[in-house]
Design a protein around this motif. Structure first.
Motif, mmCIF file in Angstrom:
data_model
loop_
_atom_site.group_PDB
_atom_site.id
_atom_site.type_symbol
_atom_site.label_atom_id
_atom_site.label_comp_id
_atom_site.label_asym_id
_atom_site.label_seq_id
_atom_site.Cartn_x
_atom_site.Cartn_y
_atom_site.Cartn_z
ATOM 1 N N PRO A 96 -14.202 37.623 -11.760
ATOM 2 C CA PRO A 96 -13.110 36.757 -12.216
ATOM 3 C C PRO A 96 -11.997 36.577 -11.184
ATOM 4 O O PRO A 96 -11.448 35.484 -11.046
ATOM 5 N N ASP A 97 -11.668 37.626 -10.455
ATOM 6 C CA ASP A 97 -10.587 37.519 -9.469
ATOM 7 C C ASP A 97 -10.976 36.603 -8.310
ATOM 8 O O ASP A 97 -10.175 35.780 -7.862
ATOM 9 N N ALA A 98 -12.207 36.730 -7.826
ATOM 10 C CA ALA A 98 -12.676 35.857 -6.749
ATOM 11 C C ALA A 98 -12.737 34.405 -7.237
ATOM 12 O O ALA A 98 -12.369 33.476 -6.504
ATOM 13 N N PHE A 99 -13.174 34.224 -8.470
ATOM 14 C CA PHE A 99 -13.227 32.878 -9.065
ATOM 15 C C PHE A 99 -11.828 32.257 -9.098
ATOM 16 O O PHE A 99 -11.631 31.110 -8.693
ATOM 17 N N LEU A 100 -10.857 33.018 -9.556
ATOM 18 C CA LEU A 100 -9.491 32.498 -9.656
ATOM 19 C C LEU A 100 -8.882 32.205 -8.291
ATOM 20 O O LEU A 100 -8.127 31.239 -8.142
ATOM 21 N N VAL A 121 -8.936 22.430 -17.163
ATOM 22 C CA VAL A 121 -9.570 22.465 -18.474
ATOM 23 C C VAL A 121 -10.183 23.847 -18.685
ATOM 24 O O VAL A 121 -10.808 24.410 -17.782
ATOM 25 N N SER A 122 -10.003 24.369 -19.888
ATOM 26 C CA SER A 122 -10.560 25.680 -20.207
ATOM 27 C C SER A 122 -12.072 25.688 -19.966
ATOM 28 O O SER A 122 -12.748 24.680 -20.101
ATOM 29 N N ASN A 134 -10.007 32.113 -19.303
ATOM 30 C CA ASN A 134 -9.166 31.010 -19.777
ATOM 31 C C ASN A 134 -7.696 31.407 -19.840
ATOM 32 O O ASN A 134 -6.827 30.594 -19.529
ATOM 33 N N ARG A 135 -7.396 32.634 -20.223
ATOM 34 C CA ARG A 135 -6.002 33.092 -20.215
ATOM 35 C C ARG A 135 -5.453 33.060 -18.789
ATOM 36 O O ARG A 135 -4.316 32.628 -18.553
ATOM 37 N N LYS A 136 -6.270 33.478 -17.833
ATOM 38 C CA LYS A 136 -5.837 33.478 -16.431
ATOM 39 C C LYS A 136 -5.711 32.048 -15.892
ATOM 40 O O LYS A 136 -4.818 31.763 -15.090
ATOM 41 N N ASP A 150 -6.734 23.033 -23.267
ATOM 42 C CA ASP A 150 -7.622 23.936 -23.988
ATOM 43 C C ASP A 150 -8.608 23.103 -24.787
ATOM 44 O O ASP A 150 -8.256 22.514 -25.802
ATOM 45 N N ALA A 151 -9.843 23.033 -24.286
ATOM 46 C CA ALA A 151 -10.878 22.286 -24.988
ATOM 47 C C ALA A 151 -11.218 22.993 -26.290
ATOM 48 O O ALA A 151 -11.707 22.366 -27.225
ATOM 49 N N GLY A 152 -10.972 24.293 -26.356
ATOM 50 C CA GLY A 152 -10.969 25.070 -27.576
ATOM 51 C C GLY A 152 -12.178 25.045 -28.468
ATOM 52 O O GLY A 152 -12.034 25.091 -29.683
#
Length: 185
Positions: A96-100, A121-122, A134-136, A150-152
């Motif tokens: 997740p960190d590398a993705f962000l 978009v989420s 999604n929170r990040k 948020d496509a939710g």
């Protein structure tokens, strides 16, 4: 996705871009985005801007930077909806960190190369990592001056496409939305 498939898709987009009107709306993403029937949006939603889908099935965030020119920048859009991550979260080695960080770099590049409003978009799907990602992404949107959409809805839910398109509808108008349309959203 294999490099030759991505290159072929980018070549097609490069040629298509010669026919587009600048100032439109661009959707750029991976598998979920590539499957959205955005041609119907222009017809059914009475959107006052052209809508283009420049998504690449299977595109990973790590590979997205090399697609920016043909998928976004050449179109000189006024709005860009970024829908990356649905393919990434399915990878066995997803970080997740590398993705962000890749996402942050894409935003930086887009902010410097085009004058578009950026919408993050989420991530769609049901992978365990998605809620945290999604929170990040929402926090990243706030930090970088982007809007978070948020496509939710889980990707496997019935009515997913119509739900997603109805969420986007409110963000697609150049002028204010007609009252009757706003009440329907």
């Amino acid at each position: 996705m294999q490099t030759c498939e991505v290159s072929e898709k980018l070549s097609v987009y490069h040629h298509m871009n010669k026919l587009v009107r600048s100032g439109g709306i661009v959707f750029f993403g991976s598998t979920a985005a590539s499957r959205l029937p955005l041609g119907e949006v222009n017809q059914d939603f009475d959107v006052d801007l052209p809508v283009y889908n420049r998504s690449v099935e299977g595109l990973l965030a790590a590979d997205a930077e090399r697609a920016l020119e043909a998928c976004v920048i050449e179109l000189q859009p006024s709005r860009v909806f970024l829908m990356l991550g649905d393919t990434d979260v399915m990878q066995a080695d997803f970080d997740p960190d590398a993705f962000l960080e890749k996402y942050r770099w894409l935003l930086y590049t887009l902010h410097n190369r085009c004058r578009a409003s950026l919408y993050i978009v989420s991530v769609l799907g049901e992978a365990p990592a998605i809620p945290a990602v999604n929170r990040k992404l929402k926090k990243l949107a706030e930090e970088t001056g982007c809007l978070y959409v948020d496509a939710g809805i889980p990707a496997s839910s019935s009515g997913t496409v119509s739900r997603i398109l109805s969420v986007f509808r409110a963000y697609m108008y150049q002028t204010s939305i007609p009252f009757t349309l706003a009440m329907g959203i």
